[in-house]
Design a protein around this motif. Structure first.
Motif, PDB file in Angstrom:
ATOM      1  N   ARG A 166       0.833  -1.206   0.000  1.00  0.00           N
ATOM      2  CA  ARG A 166       0.000   0.000   0.000  1.00  0.00           C
ATOM      3  C   ARG A 166       0.863   1.251   0.000  1.00  0.00           C
ATOM      4  O   ARG A 166       2.040   1.233   0.350  1.00  0.00           O
ATOM      5  CB  ARG A 166      -0.895   0.059   1.242  1.00  0.00           C
ATOM      6  N   ASN A 167       0.234   2.364  -0.376  1.00  0.00           N
ATOM      7  CA  ASN A 167       0.813   3.705  -0.231  1.00  0.00           C
ATOM      8  C   ASN A 167       2.145   3.871  -0.954  1.00  0.00           C
ATOM      9  O   ASN A 167       3.040   4.594  -0.498  1.00  0.00           O
ATOM     10  CB  ASN A 167       0.991   4.053   1.255  1.00  0.00           C
ATOM     11  N   LEU A 168       2.276   3.183  -2.106  1.00  0.00           N
ATOM     12  CA  LEU A 168       3.460   3.384  -2.928  1.00  0.00           C
ATOM     13  C   LEU A 168       3.303   4.645  -3.774  1.00  0.00           C
ATOM     14  O   LEU A 168       2.189   4.967  -4.213  1.00  0.00           O
ATOM     15  CB  LEU A 168       3.671   2.187  -3.847  1.00  0.00           C
ATOM     16  N   PRO A 169       4.387   5.369  -4.050  1.00  0.00           N
ATOM     17  CA  PRO A 169       4.268   6.582  -4.887  1.00  0.00           C
ATOM     18  C   PRO A 169       3.970   6.263  -6.344  1.00  0.00           C
ATOM     19  O   PRO A 169       3.480   7.119  -7.089  1.00  0.00           O
ATOM     20  CB  PRO A 169       5.635   7.243  -4.722  1.00  0.00           C
ATOM     21  N   ILE A 170       4.275   5.028  -6.772  1.00  0.00           N
ATOM     22  CA  ILE A 170       3.970   4.563  -8.122  1.00  0.00           C
ATOM     23  C   ILE A 170       3.359   3.171  -7.999  1.00  0.00           C
ATOM     24  O   ILE A 170       3.314   2.588  -6.918  1.00  0.00           O
ATOM     25  CB  ILE A 170       5.223   4.516  -9.023  1.00  0.00           C
ATOM     26  N   SER A 171       2.870   2.622  -9.094  1.00  0.00           N
ATOM     27  CA  SER A 171       2.242   1.308  -9.037  1.00  0.00           C
ATOM     28  C   SER A 171       3.267   0.232  -8.685  1.00  0.00           C
ATOM     29  O   SER A 171       4.470   0.388  -8.930  1.00  0.00           O
ATOM     30  CB  SER A 171       1.595   0.971 -10.381  1.00  0.00           C
ATOM     31  N   GLN A 172       2.779  -0.877  -8.119  1.00  0.00           N
ATOM     32  CA  GLN A 172       3.670  -1.968  -7.767  1.00  0.00           C
ATOM     33  C   GLN A 172       4.314  -2.566  -9.007  1.00  0.00           C
ATOM     34  O   GLN A 172       5.471  -3.002  -8.969  1.00  0.00           O
ATOM     35  CB  GLN A 172       2.892  -3.038  -7.001  1.00  0.00           C
ATOM     36  N   GLU A 173       3.586  -2.589 -10.110  1.00  0.00           N
ATOM     37  CA  GLU A 173       4.163  -3.091 -11.365  1.00  0.00           C
ATOM     38  C   GLU A 173       5.331  -2.222 -11.810  1.00  0.00           C
ATOM     39  O   GLU A 173       6.347  -2.744 -12.304  1.00  0.00           O
ATOM     40  CB  GLU A 173       3.083  -3.143 -12.445  1.00  0.00           C
ATOM     41  N   SER A 174       5.204  -0.907 -11.622  1.00  0.00           N
ATOM     42  CA  SER A 174       6.306  -0.010 -11.980  1.00  0.00           C
ATOM     43  C   SER A 174       7.502  -0.221 -11.058  1.00  0.00           C
ATOM     44  O   SER A 174       8.658  -0.189 -11.500  1.00  0.00           O
ATOM     45  CB  SER A 174       5.842   1.448 -11.912  1.00  0.00           C
ATOM     46  N   VAL A 175       7.223  -0.437  -9.775  1.00  0.00           N
ATOM     47  CA  VAL A 175       8.298  -0.740  -8.835  1.00  0.00           C
ATOM     48  C   VAL A 175       9.047  -1.987  -9.286  1.00  0.00           C
ATOM     49  O   VAL A 175      10.289  -2.030  -9.273  1.00  0.00           O
ATOM     50  CB  VAL A 175       7.733  -0.937  -7.408  1.00  0.00           C
ATOM     51  N   ALA A 176       8.304  -3.016  -9.708  1.00  0.00           N
ATOM     52  CA  ALA A 176       8.939  -4.260 -10.154  1.00  0.00           C
ATOM     53  C   ALA A 176       9.813  -4.023 -11.381  1.00  0.00           C
ATOM     54  O   ALA A 176      10.939  -4.544 -11.472  1.00  0.00           O
ATOM     55  CB  ALA A 176       7.875  -5.306 -10.456  1.00  0.00           C
ATOM     56  N   PHE A 181      15.193  -3.638 -13.611  1.00  0.00           N
ATOM     57  CA  PHE A 181      16.197  -2.957 -14.440  1.00  0.00           C
ATOM     58  C   PHE A 181      17.461  -2.664 -13.631  1.00  0.00           C
ATOM     59  O   PHE A 181      18.580  -2.921 -14.087  1.00  0.00           O
ATOM     60  CB  PHE A 181      15.611  -1.662 -14.999  1.00  0.00           C
ATOM     61  N   LEU A 182      17.270  -2.149 -12.399  1.00  0.00           N
ATOM     62  CA  LEU A 182      18.430  -1.832 -11.565  1.00  0.00           C
ATOM     63  C   LEU A 182      19.221  -3.091 -11.212  1.00  0.00           C
ATOM     64  O   LEU A 182      20.456  -3.055 -11.135  1.00  0.00           O
ATOM     65  CB  LEU A 182      17.971  -1.127 -10.287  1.00  0.00           C
ATOM     66  N   SER A 183      18.526  -4.208 -11.009  1.00  0.00           N
ATOM     67  CA  SER A 183      19.216  -5.465 -10.730  1.00  0.00           C
ATOM     68  C   SER A 183      20.052  -5.912 -11.916  1.00  0.00           C
ATOM     69  O   SER A 183      21.197  -6.364 -11.761  1.00  0.00           O
ATOM     70  CB  SER A 183      18.203  -6.554 -10.350  1.00  0.00           C
ATOM     71  N   ILE A 184      19.501  -5.773 -13.123  1.00  0.00           N
ATOM     72  CA  ILE A 184      20.197  -6.207 -14.327  1.00  0.00           C
ATOM     73  C   ILE A 184      21.480  -5.407 -14.547  1.00  0.00           C
ATOM     74  O   ILE A 184      22.506  -5.960 -14.964  1.00  0.00           O
ATOM     75  CB  ILE A 184      19.264  -6.078 -15.552  1.00  0.00           C
ATOM     76  N   ILE A 185      21.446  -4.114 -14.229  1.00  0.00           N
ATOM     77  CA  ILE A 185      22.625  -3.271 -14.485  1.00  0.00           C
ATOM     78  C   ILE A 185      23.578  -3.225 -13.288  1.00  0.00           C
ATOM     79  O   ILE A 185      24.508  -2.414 -13.259  1.00  0.00           O
ATOM     80  CB  ILE A 185      22.214  -1.848 -14.905  1.00  0.00           C
ATOM     81  N   THR A 235      17.219  -4.597  -0.036  1.00  0.00           N
ATOM     82  CA  THR A 235      17.975  -4.270  -1.242  1.00  0.00           C
ATOM     83  C   THR A 235      17.038  -4.237  -2.453  1.00  0.00           C
ATOM     84  O   THR A 235      15.899  -4.711  -2.403  1.00  0.00           O
ATOM     85  CB  THR A 235      19.082  -5.298  -1.507  1.00  0.00           C
ATOM     86  N   VAL A 236      17.561  -3.697  -3.542  1.00  0.00           N
ATOM     87  CA  VAL A 236      16.812  -3.691  -4.800  1.00  0.00           C
ATOM     88  C   VAL A 236      16.444  -5.117  -5.201  1.00  0.00           C
ATOM     89  O   VAL A 236      15.323  -5.386  -5.651  1.00  0.00           O
ATOM     90  CB  VAL A 236      17.650  -3.013  -5.901  1.00  0.00           C
ATOM     91  N   SER A 237      17.371  -6.046  -5.022  1.00  0.00           N
ATOM     92  CA  SER A 237      17.115  -7.440  -5.377  1.00  0.00           C
ATOM     93  C   SER A 237      15.982  -8.023  -4.545  1.00  0.00           C
ATOM     94  O   SER A 237      15.140  -8.774  -5.077  1.00  0.00           O
ATOM     95  CB  SER A 237      18.395  -8.265  -5.184  1.00  0.00           C
ATOM     96  N   TRP A 238      15.947  -7.707  -3.233  1.00  0.00           N
ATOM     97  CA  TRP A 238      14.857  -8.216  -2.398  1.00  0.00           C
ATOM     98  C   TRP A 238      13.513  -7.680  -2.893  1.00  0.00           C
ATOM     99  O   TRP A 238      12.526  -8.429  -2.976  1.00  0.00           O
ATOM    100  CB  TRP A 238      15.064  -7.819  -0.935  1.00  0.00           C
ATOM    101  N   ILE A 239      13.464  -6.408  -3.221  1.00  0.00           N
ATOM    102  CA  ILE A 239      12.222  -5.811  -3.700  1.00  0.00           C
ATOM    103  C   ILE A 239      11.773  -6.466  -5.009  1.00  0.00           C
ATOM    104  O   ILE A 239      10.591  -6.796  -5.193  1.00  0.00           O
ATOM    105  CB  ILE A 239      12.392  -4.295  -3.874  1.00  0.00           C
TER     106      ILE A 239
END
Length: 324
Positions: A166-176, A181-185, A235-239
Motif C-alpha cells: 500500500r501507499n506506494l508513490p507509483i504502481s507496484q508493477e512499476s516498482v517491479a 532494471f536496476l538489478s540487471i545493471i 535491497t533492490v534485489s529483495w524488492i
C-alpha cells in the motif's frame, strides 16, 4: 553463489527483562542444501491434550525472540511450536558483506528454508498434524509453498500476508520494472532507504507496525540488547524478488492450486499491506476464509490486547476446527 557470512548471533536465545526465553526449549542451526545456516527453536506444549505442531513463520526483518509471548500462548493451547529465522535475518546466515542489508535473490530460497525446517526439524521431532501461523512475508512464502504441502500441512492462518503493498508513490508493477532494471545493471545489492536502520532507532509515534507502546518498546529493547538481530532496509534485489513472488499469486489459476484450508486475517488499519488484496485472494481460494481485524496495524501479534485477542480467537476457532 557468494560465500554466506557466518550467522549472528550464536544459537542461544536472547533473554531480557519483560521478554524471558520460554522454558524447556531446544535451539540450534540447520544447514539448507544450498549452504545457508538457519537458526531454529522448538518447544513442547505446557498443557494437554497435545494438538499437534504450529510452525510459526516470521515476516521480513523479524527474529525468534520477538515471538516469545506468542510461543507461550500456543504452548498453553496444547501445541508444539517450531520457529526459525529466514536466511538473511535474525540469527541465520546473512547473505552480504554488510549484514544489515535485507537481501535475497529469489523467494525460492525462502522455500528452500521452509522445506529444510519441515524435513529436518519439524517432521522428525514434532507430532502431526502440522499448522502454519504466518505473518506478512511469512504468509506470502506459505502461500507459495502450499500447492506442494497438501499432505504435510493441515491448516494455515496467515496474518497480513504480503500480497500487495500500500501507499506506494507509483504502481507496484512499476516498482517491479524499475527494481528489475536496476538489478540487471548491477545495483541489486544496493539498499533502498525505508526509514531508520532498526526498530530501536524508530519513534513509536507514526510507526506503521503497532499501536501498542509496551510491545513496540519491548521489541526495541531486544534490538538494543543485540543489534545483530536487526535488519535495515531491503535491497533492490529483495524488492524485485518480492514483487515477482506477489505477481505469481495474482495469476488467476494460482489460488485454485491450494488445497490447504486457509484463514487470511487482514489488519484493517494496515499502512503496509492492502487488506483488499488479501480479501480478493481469499475469495479466489477453494478452501479460503477471510477476516479483518478493524483498527489494527500491520503486526497483529504485536498489537494491543483488544486486537491480539480477536486474532487469537480466530486462530482458536480455525485450528483445529471443522472443514470449511
Amino acid at each position: 553463489m557468494d560465500a554466506i557470512a557466518p550467522p549472528q548471533p550464536e544459537p542461544e536465545l536472547l533473554d531480557i527483562d519483560g521478554n524471558p526465553v520460554p522454558k524447556d526449549g531446544r535451539t540450534g542451526f540447520i544447514e539448507t542444501p544450498d549452504g545457508a545456516r538457519l537458526r531454529y527453536a522448538l518447544w513442547k506444549p505446557t498443557q494437554r491434550p497435545n494438538k499437534g505442531t504450529v510452525i510459526l513463520l516470521q515476516g521480513r526483518a523479524e527474529f525468534i525472540e520477538k515471538y516469545f509471548e506468542t510461543v507461550g500462548e500456543l504452548r498453553a493451547r496444547g501445541f508444539h511450536v517450531v520457529t526459525f529465522d529466514w536466511r538473511g535475518q535474525g540469527g541465520s546466515s546473512r547473505l552480504l558483506g554488510d549484514p544489515t542489508k535485507g537481501h535475497i535473490d529469489h523467494f525460492n530460497q525462502y522455500l528452500t528454508d521452509l522445506d529444510t525446517i519441515l524435513t529436518e526439524v519439524a517432521l522428525p521431532d514434532c507430532p502431526a498434524p502440522f499448522y502454519f501461523l504466518a505473518h506478512s512475508m511469512g504468509g506470502l512464502i506459505a502461500l507459495l509453498a502450499a500447492p506442494a504441502l497438501g499432505n504435510r500441512v493441515r491448516r494455515m492462518v496467515l496474518l497480513g500476508p504480503l500480497l500487495s503493498l500500500r501507499n506506494l508513490p507509483i504502481s507496484q508493477e512499476s516498482v517491479a520494472r524499475i527494481a528489475g532494471f536496476l538489478s540487471i545493471i548491477g545495483f541489486g545489492r544496493t539498499s533502498i532507504s525505508w526509514g531508520k536502520r532498526s526498530l530501536e532507532q524508530r519513534a513509536f509515534v507514526g510507526n506503521n507496525l503497532t499501536s501498542d507502546t509496551v510491545r513496540f518498546n519491548r521489541n526495541g529493547e531486544l534490538l538494543s540488547a543485540n543489534p545483530g538481530l536487526g535488519l535495515s532496509s531491503p535491497t533492490v534485489s529483495w524488492i524485485f524478488a518480492a514483487c515477482r513472488a506477489m505477481a505469481r499469486l495474482k495469476d488467476p489459476e494460482f489460488a485454485g492450486t491450494i488445497g490447504i484450508p486457509t484463514l487470511l486475517i487482514a489488519a484493517g488499519n494496515d499502512p503496509i499491506i492492502s487488506p483488499q488484496a488479501i480479501e480478493r485472494f481469499g475469495n479466489r481460494m477453494r478452501s479460503g476464509a477471510f477476516l479483518t481485524i478493524f483498527g489494527a496495524k500491520h503486526e497483529l501479534l504485536q498489537e494491543r490486547d483488544i486486537f491480539r485477542e480477536q486474532t487469537l480467537s480466530a486462530f482458536d476457532a480455525f485450528v483445529p476446527g471443522t472443514e470449511i
